[in-house]
Write a protein that holds these residues in place. Sequence first.
Motif, PDB file in Angstrom:
ATOM      1  N   ARG A  72       0.889  -1.275   0.181  1.00 52.75           N
ATOM      2  CA  ARG A  72      -0.124  -0.064  -0.151  1.00 52.75           C
ATOM      3  C   ARG A  72       0.849   1.235  -0.031  1.00 52.75           C
ATOM      4  O   ARG A  72       0.657   2.069  -0.568  1.00 52.75           O
ATOM      5  CB  ARG A  72      -0.983  -0.164   1.312  1.00 52.75           C
ATOM      6  N   GLY A 130       0.972   4.189  -3.090  1.00 52.13           N
ATOM      7  CA  GLY A 130       0.811   5.620  -2.832  1.00 52.13           C
ATOM      8  C   GLY A 130       2.056   6.570  -2.550  1.00 52.13           C
ATOM      9  O   GLY A 130       2.413   6.945  -3.376  1.00 52.13           O
ATOM     10  N   ALA A 131       2.182   6.663  -1.286  1.00 50.72           N
ATOM     11  CA  ALA A 131       3.207   7.799  -0.794  1.00 50.72           C
ATOM     12  C   ALA A 131       4.722   7.121  -1.611  1.00 50.72           C
ATOM     13  O   ALA A 131       5.492   8.180  -1.854  1.00 50.72           O
ATOM     14  CB  ALA A 131       3.321   7.564   0.755  1.00 50.72           C
ATOM     15  N   GLN A 135       5.189   6.408  -4.532  1.00 53.84           N
ATOM     16  CA  GLN A 135       5.529   6.699  -5.929  1.00 53.84           C
ATOM     17  C   GLN A 135       6.146   8.194  -5.947  1.00 53.84           C
ATOM     18  O   GLN A 135       6.967   8.572  -7.087  1.00 53.84           O
ATOM     19  CB  GLN A 135       4.157   6.962  -6.432  1.00 53.84           C
ATOM     20  N   GLU A 136       6.275   8.996  -4.827  1.00 57.26           N
ATOM     21  CA  GLU A 136       7.274   9.923  -4.978  1.00 57.26           C
ATOM     22  C   GLU A 136       8.608   9.625  -4.934  1.00 57.26           C
ATOM     23  O   GLU A 136       9.403  10.361  -5.549  1.00 57.26           O
ATOM     24  CB  GLU A 136       7.014  10.907  -3.472  1.00 57.26           C
ATOM     25  N   LYS A 147      -0.696   7.660  -9.001  1.00 60.92           N
ATOM     26  CA  LYS A 147      -0.541   8.847  -8.317  1.00 60.92           C
ATOM     27  C   LYS A 147      -0.019   8.742  -6.750  1.00 60.92           C
ATOM     28  O   LYS A 147      -0.450   7.955  -5.987  1.00 60.92           O
ATOM     29  CB  LYS A 147      -1.970   9.495  -8.106  1.00 60.92           C
ATOM     30  N   GLN A 148       0.868   9.654  -6.291  1.00 58.69           N
ATOM     31  CA  GLN A 148       1.298   9.804  -4.918  1.00 58.69           C
ATOM     32  C   GLN A 148      -0.049  10.151  -4.246  1.00 58.69           C
ATOM     33  O   GLN A 148      -0.743  11.271  -4.547  1.00 58.69           O
ATOM     34  CB  GLN A 148       2.336  10.877  -4.898  1.00 58.69           C
ATOM     35  N   SER A 149      -0.043   9.551  -3.066  1.00 57.77           N
ATOM     36  CA  SER A 149      -1.231   9.701  -2.055  1.00 57.77           C
ATOM     37  C   SER A 149      -0.705   9.709  -0.514  1.00 57.77           C
ATOM     38  O   SER A 149       0.227   9.001  -0.406  1.00 57.77           O
ATOM     39  CB  SER A 149      -2.408   8.800  -2.364  1.00 57.77           C
ATOM     40  N   SER A 150      -1.333  10.167   0.221  1.00 57.13           N
ATOM     41  CA  SER A 150      -1.242  10.032   1.590  1.00 57.13           C
ATOM     42  C   SER A 150      -1.132   8.488   2.267  1.00 57.13           C
ATOM     43  O   SER A 150      -1.913   7.823   1.458  1.00 57.13           O
ATOM     44  CB  SER A 150      -2.044  10.846   2.637  1.00 57.13           C
ATOM     45  N   PHE A 151      -0.480   8.399   2.942  1.00 59.00           N
ATOM     46  CA  PHE A 151      -0.417   6.993   3.624  1.00 59.00           C
ATOM     47  C   PHE A 151      -0.371   6.613   5.027  1.00 59.00           C
ATOM     48  O   PHE A 151       0.491   7.657   5.663  1.00 59.00           O
ATOM     49  CB  PHE A 151       0.885   6.184   3.108  1.00 59.00           C
TER      50      PHE A 151
END
Length: 276
Positions: free
Chosen positions: A136, A140-141, A143-144, A155-159
């Motif tokens: 997970r 998400g995160a 990917q940055e 897409k980068q997302s909060s984790f």
Amino acid sequence: MTGSTGCSKQAADTKQKVEGLDKLGQIGVISREEGSGTRGTFAQLAGFVQENTDKDQTVKDAKIADDTASVLNMVGSDRSAIGYGSAGIMVSDSQVKVLSVGGVEPGKNNAGYPLSRSFYLVWSGKLNDVEDDFMRYIRGAGQEIVSQSYTAVGKQSSFLSLKPKGKITVTGSTSVGPLLECLAEEYMKLNPKAVITVKQTDSSDGIRQTMQGKCDLGMSSRDLKDNEKEILDYESIARDEIAVIVNKENPLEDISLEQLEKIYTGKIKEWQKLYD
């Protein structure tokens, strides 16, 4: 008359591009080892894999490098050498330079580059809690981190980690390995209860050890074969390009897939014959 003038100019440009190749002599072919996902993908994309087999036709006297760092060192120390490796790791420096392929430079989000591939993680059966939490994070995160040297696939997302306790062993590709080490390091900051160990061997070994239950996750820099897909689950975590490099003293700036095929199968053995 107009067409003739255009052809003459093109011939002059081509001659200018390869001026000095005759001083380099025999081509020093540097290849990755058998089992390397980078080698398999490079051979497939450059067109020298035998039909109906998984065997590539790399010239037998090629010098073998076990990882990208070794390719860099070998090409940097031999003015007549050519090699390839992960563009996310391999950069031009004082000893080597990266070539364009078919007029296109390797680079993140460069869809026109012909030597592009995916990085995969593979596993067998259902992921446990800590493995699922780590995946997970990567989707998400993480990917940055991917986007710093590679092309992100999500897409980068909060984790928010659920902080499950456990150990994860990851084995496989030396091209994927440096990225996984970074991802594991950052994830363990968010979940101190997790311990992730990354062992770099090669793609085929990572897939094999995952199927045999000797590691939890396998790393592959090549597409999975049909029989592997039947046994394992897998997910792309990044996109990477395979960069082609030569020694800094080589005047070449661009090379075609056809020329790469001829070099790596031994049809072209000397630099001065590259454009014959």
